[in-house]
Design a protein around this motif. Structure first.
Motif, PDB file in Angstrom:
ATOM      1  N   ASP A 268       8.232  12.307   1.092  1.00  0.00           N
ATOM      2  CA  ASP A 268       6.928  12.534   0.474  1.00  0.00           C
ATOM      3  C   ASP A 268       6.266  11.243   0.003  1.00  0.00           C
ATOM      4  O   ASP A 268       5.558  11.232  -1.013  1.00  0.00           O
ATOM      5  CB  ASP A 268       7.035  13.512  -0.698  1.00  0.00           C
ATOM      6  N   ALA A 269       6.511  10.146   0.718  1.00  0.00           N
ATOM      7  CA  ALA A 269       5.894   8.861   0.371  1.00  0.00           C
ATOM      8  C   ALA A 269       5.759   8.013   1.631  1.00  0.00           C
ATOM      9  O   ALA A 269       6.532   8.169   2.577  1.00  0.00           O
ATOM     10  CB  ALA A 269       6.733   8.124  -0.666  1.00  0.00           C
ATOM     11  N   THR A 270       4.771   7.147   1.629  1.00  0.00           N
ATOM     12  CA  THR A 270       4.628   6.153   2.693  1.00  0.00           C
ATOM     13  C   THR A 270       4.386   4.812   2.036  1.00  0.00           C
ATOM     14  O   THR A 270       3.874   4.739   0.910  1.00  0.00           O
ATOM     15  CB  THR A 270       3.451   6.462   3.649  1.00  0.00           C
ATOM     16  N   ALA A 271       4.750   3.749   2.733  1.00  0.00           N
ATOM     17  CA  ALA A 271       4.553   2.407   2.194  1.00  0.00           C
ATOM     18  C   ALA A 271       4.288   1.438   3.332  1.00  0.00           C
ATOM     19  O   ALA A 271       4.860   1.552   4.409  1.00  0.00           O
ATOM     20  CB  ALA A 271       5.770   1.963   1.405  1.00  0.00           C
ATOM     21  N   GLU A 272       3.406   0.506   3.051  1.00  0.00           N
ATOM     22  CA  GLU A 272       3.100  -0.576   3.978  1.00  0.00           C
ATOM     23  C   GLU A 272       3.219  -1.882   3.200  1.00  0.00           C
ATOM     24  O   GLU A 272       2.678  -1.997   2.100  1.00  0.00           O
ATOM     25  CB  GLU A 272       1.666  -0.409   4.496  1.00  0.00           C
TER      26      GLU A 272
ATOM     27  N   ARG B  57       0.888  -1.161   0.000  1.00  0.00           N
ATOM     28  CA  ARG B  57       0.000   0.000   0.000  1.00  0.00           C
ATOM     29  C   ARG B  57       0.918   1.200   0.000  1.00  0.00           C
ATOM     30  O   ARG B  57       1.781   1.336   0.870  1.00  0.00           O
ATOM     31  CB  ARG B  57      -0.829   0.084   1.257  1.00  0.00           C
ATOM     32  N   VAL B  58       0.763   2.044  -0.978  1.00  0.00           N
ATOM     33  CA  VAL B  58       1.697   3.144  -1.189  1.00  0.00           C
ATOM     34  C   VAL B  58       0.920   4.453  -1.298  1.00  0.00           C
ATOM     35  O   VAL B  58      -0.186   4.503  -1.842  1.00  0.00           O
ATOM     36  CB  VAL B  58       2.499   2.913  -2.506  1.00  0.00           C
ATOM     37  N   TRP B  59       1.509   5.498  -0.789  1.00  0.00           N
ATOM     38  CA  TRP B  59       1.042   6.850  -1.037  1.00  0.00           C
ATOM     39  C   TRP B  59       2.263   7.670  -1.403  1.00  0.00           C
ATOM     40  O   TRP B  59       3.343   7.495  -0.818  1.00  0.00           O
ATOM     41  CB  TRP B  59       0.382   7.464   0.196  1.00  0.00           C
ATOM     42  N   HIS B  60       2.124   8.523  -2.396  1.00  0.00           N
ATOM     43  CA  HIS B  60       3.221   9.427  -2.721  1.00  0.00           C
ATOM     44  C   HIS B  60       2.661  10.758  -3.199  1.00  0.00           C
ATOM     45  O   HIS B  60       1.624  10.827  -3.854  1.00  0.00           O
ATOM     46  CB  HIS B  60       4.178   8.829  -3.751  1.00  0.00           C
ATOM     47  N   LYS B  61       3.342  11.792  -2.823  1.00  0.00           N
ATOM     48  CA  LYS B  61       2.949  13.147  -3.180  1.00  0.00           C
ATOM     49  C   LYS B  61       2.959  13.314  -4.693  1.00  0.00           C
ATOM     50  O   LYS B  61       3.859  12.819  -5.373  1.00  0.00           O
ATOM     51  CB  LYS B  61       3.919  14.137  -2.545  1.00  0.00           C
ATOM     52  N   GLY B  62       1.942  13.987  -5.211  1.00  0.00           N
ATOM     53  CA  GLY B  62       1.925  14.345  -6.619  1.00  0.00           C
ATOM     54  C   GLY B  62       1.221  13.371  -7.545  1.00  0.00           C
ATOM     55  O   GLY B  62       1.167  13.606  -8.742  1.00  0.00           O
ATOM     56  N   SER B  63       0.661  12.287  -7.019  1.00  0.00           N
ATOM     57  CA  SER B  63      -0.045  11.337  -7.881  1.00  0.00           C
ATOM     58  C   SER B  63      -1.446  11.843  -8.178  1.00  0.00           C
ATOM     59  O   SER B  63      -2.319  11.822  -7.308  1.00  0.00           O
ATOM     60  CB  SER B  63      -0.129   9.965  -7.214  1.00  0.00           C
ATOM     61  N   VAL B  64      -1.652  12.286  -9.389  1.00  0.00           N
ATOM     62  CA  VAL B  64      -2.965  12.791  -9.799  1.00  0.00           C
ATOM     63  C   VAL B  64      -4.018  11.703  -9.628  1.00  0.00           C
ATOM     64  O   VAL B  64      -5.060  11.916  -9.003  1.00  0.00           O
ATOM     65  CB  VAL B  64      -2.930  13.242 -11.284  1.00  0.00           C
ATOM     66  N   ALA B  65      -3.738  10.543 -10.184  1.00  0.00           N
ATOM     67  CA  ALA B  65      -4.707   9.444 -10.182  1.00  0.00           C
ATOM     68  C   ALA B  65      -5.097   9.027  -8.775  1.00  0.00           C
ATOM     69  O   ALA B  65      -6.273   8.798  -8.483  1.00  0.00           O
ATOM     70  CB  ALA B  65      -4.146   8.251 -10.951  1.00  0.00           C
ATOM     71  N   THR B  66      -4.110   8.937  -7.876  1.00  0.00           N
ATOM     72  CA  THR B  66      -4.387   8.494  -6.504  1.00  0.00           C
ATOM     73  C   THR B  66      -5.075   9.577  -5.700  1.00  0.00           C
ATOM     74  O   THR B  66      -6.047   9.314  -4.991  1.00  0.00           O
ATOM     75  CB  THR B  66      -3.077   8.065  -5.813  1.00  0.00           C
ATOM     76  N   GLU B  67      -4.582  10.805  -5.777  1.00  0.00           N
ATOM     77  CA  GLU B  67      -5.155  11.902  -4.986  1.00  0.00           C
ATOM     78  C   GLU B  67      -6.640  12.121  -5.293  1.00  0.00           C
ATOM     79  O   GLU B  67      -7.433  12.391  -4.397  1.00  0.00           O
ATOM     80  CB  GLU B  67      -4.366  13.194  -5.211  1.00  0.00           C
ATOM     81  N   LEU B  68      -7.011  11.986  -6.563  1.00  0.00           N
ATOM     82  CA  LEU B  68      -8.413  12.197  -6.925  1.00  0.00           C
ATOM     83  C   LEU B  68      -9.345  11.131  -6.341  1.00  0.00           C
ATOM     84  O   LEU B  68     -10.537  11.357  -6.219  1.00  0.00           O
ATOM     85  CB  LEU B  68      -8.562  12.266  -8.444  1.00  0.00           C
TER      86      LEU B  68
END
Length: 194
Positions: free
Chosen positions: A132-136, A7-18
């Motif tokens: 600017d990212a997290t991961a699990e 499970r990842v989050w990273h700053k600047g991902s248009v697709a994910t942020e929306l």
């Protein structure tokens, strides 16, 4: 083959942020890479489903960092500079995606494979160190899979897979069929109703 789910989050991902803003589930795949004026680019496609799919795609289309080529149904085809594509920075030649990435509620799920468990653990360590990212790491296991067979087949039991393979060998799925279901059940030594 070793596979991991992140499970990842990273700053600047248009697709994910929306996906935080809209009630959608989006699936993302990488189509290819190319170079233009000495700069590497990545072609991608996103498929969105859910009540807000249209709104998601409309806002996605407006992002100036992307080159959108076409929206077809609930799919959008676009390019992004490779160095802005998070996977280009996070992954290396030892790992690869074997399923589309899934985005929902602002989180991205990766299914990544490699020949060794250590390669996947190295990716996880790299992800954990990134700004600017997290991961699990959701899970990691050794599993047998085949790129040339539908993912649906990997969910079959051994008996179901044997029955499917026999049906293929005997020409049940050819047109016209080479064998009837009744004949196939006799060869498999299972009842027709099963």
């Amino acid at each position: 083959m070793w596979v991991a789910e992140f499970r990842v989050w990273h700053k600047g991902s248009v697709a994910t942020e929306l996906t935080k803003k809209y009630d959608v589930v989006a699936h993302n795949i990488y189509l290819n890479t190319f170079e233009e004026n000495g700069e590497p680019w990545v072609n991608k496609a996103v498929f969105a489903s859910g009540p807000d799919a249209e709104k998601y795609l409309q806002e996605f289309h407006k992002d100036k960092r992307l080159r959108v080529y076409k929206i077809e149904g609930h799919q959008i085809f676009y390019s992004v500079p490779a160095l802005e594509a998070f996977h280009s920075v996070a992954l290396d030649k030892s790992v690869f995606f074997f399923r589309p990435q899934t985005m929902q509620n602002g989180k991205l799920t990766w299914h990544v494979a490699s020949w060794t468990k250590e390669n996947l653990l190295d990716v996880y360590a790299r992800l954990k160190k990134m700004k600017d990212a997290t991961a699990e790491l959701v899970g990691i296991k050794e599993e047998k899979f085949n790129f040339f067979v539908s993912n649906a087949l990997t969910d079959l039991t051994a008996k179901q897979l044997n029955a499917f393979e026999l049906a293929c060998q005997m020409g049940y799925y050819k047109y016209p069929r080479n064998i009837s279901l009744e004949e196939l059940s006799k060869i498999a030594k299972i009842s027709y109703s099963t």
